[in-house]
Design an enzyme around this catalytic site. Structure first.
Site, PDB file in Angstrom:
ATOM      1  N   GLY A  18      93.117   7.864  80.891  1.00 49.38           N
ATOM      2  CA  GLY A  18      93.808   6.825  80.121  1.00 49.38           C
ATOM      3  C   GLY A  18      92.915   6.082  79.144  1.00 49.38           C
ATOM      4  N   ASN A 113     102.040  12.757  70.075  1.00 54.69           N
ATOM      5  CA  ASN A 113     100.992  13.248  70.974  1.00 54.69           C
ATOM      6  C   ASN A 113      99.645  13.210  70.267  1.00 54.69           C
ATOM      7  OD1 ASN A 113      99.785  14.641  73.245  1.00 54.69           O
ATOM      8  ND2 ASN A 113      99.785  16.515  72.005  1.00 54.69           N
ATOM      9  N   HIS A 115      96.262  15.311  70.180  1.00 58.38           N
ATOM     10  CA  HIS A 115      95.756  16.623  70.599  1.00 58.38           C
ATOM     11  C   HIS A 115      94.317  16.791  70.124  1.00 58.38           C
ATOM     12  CE1 HIS A 115      95.823  20.787  71.810  1.00 58.38           C
ATOM     13  NE2 HIS A 115      95.248  21.072  70.658  1.00 58.38           N
ATOM     14  N   SER A 142      94.129  15.605  66.218  1.00 55.19           N
ATOM     15  CA  SER A 142      95.398  15.547  65.493  1.00 55.19           C
ATOM     16  C   SER A 142      96.369  14.667  66.259  1.00 55.19           C
ATOM     17  CB  SER A 142      96.027  16.953  65.370  1.00 55.19           C
ATOM     18  OG  SER A 142      95.157  17.855  64.713  1.00 55.19           O
ATOM     19  N   THR A 147     107.513  18.475  69.181  1.00 48.50           N
ATOM     20  CA  THR A 147     108.722  19.291  69.091  1.00 48.50           C
ATOM     21  C   THR A 147     108.677  20.306  70.233  1.00 48.50           C
ATOM     22  OG1 THR A 147     107.718  20.982  67.694  1.00 48.50           O
ATOM     23  CG2 THR A 147     108.707  19.080  66.565  1.00 48.50           C
ATOM     24  N   LEU A 150     104.994  24.081  71.391  1.00 51.71           N
ATOM     25  CA  LEU A 150     103.842  23.410  72.001  1.00 51.71           C
ATOM     26  C   LEU A 150     102.717  23.193  70.989  1.00 51.71           C
ATOM     27  CD1 LEU A 150     102.788  22.387  74.761  1.00 51.71           C
ATOM     28  CD2 LEU A 150     101.699  24.614  75.036  1.00 51.71           C
ATOM     29  N   ASP A 151     102.363  21.942  70.788  1.00 51.53           N
ATOM     30  CA  ASP A 151     101.325  21.552  69.832  1.00 51.53           C
ATOM     31  C   ASP A 151     101.625  22.069  68.424  1.00 51.53           C
ATOM     32  OD1 ASP A 151      99.882  20.147  71.768  1.00 51.53           O
ATOM     33  OD2 ASP A 151      98.789  21.940  72.381  1.00 51.53           O
TER      34      ASP A 151
END
Ligand code: NHR
Ligand code: GAR
Length: 219
Positions: A18, A113, A115, A142, A147, A150-151
């Site tokens: 986290g 997200n 990444h 990034s 969506t 995936l990634d």
């Protein structure tokens, strides 16, 4: 906070340490980020980030994927838990479970997200080791709209991180993580200000399609 402006309601999903959550919490505390973190939810009961949330006075919940027979049932429980908090944005911050197309569709345009690669390079897991093995000189981070692919969702922002001589996966990951902590709160702020949107499967910043080479110079 004396600021009376409405703050964007967000829920943060984590699986582990986290540190990105902490960067978001810290940015909210310094008023650099006009959002209200309504809840932090982990799929792992042992996630360190839950303690970070509690320390900041934020609701910290667990929806343990191991308690559910399949992904669809887990995702439905996760979605129901999230929606109790009525977030305008859901933030994945080191969340490690692949989400079903149904879940992703429910949060279309309001699911981000972080990444650890310069997408579209190195989708999936273990990106730092793979980047080193590929011998790239630049790696990075990034932020993308999530969506079903995936990634593969539209990228909202990137920061490049140089690969240095002598780097191993740990040293590279540490440098990439610093870049994550700087970039993610900034991108969330763009969303909160209404500057960042998903339109026809493109990330738009200030009504212009995001162009990756320019991205780190914006606002
Ligand atoms: N879900 C969808 N539909 N689309 C994306 O783009 C997603 C997503 C869920 C998570 C984060 C992603 C990353 O940043 C993310 C993006 C987990 C895995 C994975 O393989 C892959 C990518 C990401 C997160 N997870 C394993 C699984 O079976 C479990 C791995 C583990 O528990 O350690 O779900 O990299
Ligand atoms: C971050 O580096 C994030 O980019 C990455 O995991 C780390 C989480 O750190 N995410 C993924 O690999 C998603 N599959 P944190 O828990 O300290 O924020």
């Amino acid at each position: 906070m004396s600021d009376a402006a409405p703050r964007l309601a967000i829920v943060v999903l984590i699986s582990g340490n986290g540190s990105n959550l902490q960067a978001i919490i810290d940015a909210v505390a310094t008023a650099a980020l006009p959002v209200e973190i309504r809840a932090v939810i982990s799929n792992k009961p042992e996630a360190q980030g839950l303690e970070r949330a509690r320390r900041a006075g934020i609701a910290a919940l667990v929806v343990d994927h191991r308690q559910y027979p399949d992904r669809a049932t887990f995702d439905a429980a996760l979605q129901a838990t999230i929606d109790q908090y009525q977030p305008q944005l859901v933030v994945l911050a080191g969340f490690m479970r692949i989400l079903t197309p149904e879940f992703v569709a429910h949060y279309h345009g309001r699911l981000l997200n972080v990444h650890p690669s310069l997408l579209p390079a190195f989708r999936g897991l273990d990106t730092h080791r793979r980047a080193l093995e590929a011998g790239v000189q630049e790696h990075g981070v990034s932020i993308h709209f999530v969506t079903a692919e995936l990634d593969g969702g539209p990228v909202a922002a990137q920061t490049a991180v140089a690969v240095l001589p002598g780097d191993d996966a740990f040293s590279l990951a540490a440098r990439v993580r610093q870049a994550e902590h700087a970039l993610y709160p900034r991108v969330i702020r763009w969303f909160a200000e209404g500057r960042l949107t998903l339109r026809a499967n493109r990330a738009m910043l200030d009504d212009e399609p995001v162009r990756l080479s320019q991205q780190t110079t914006n606002g």
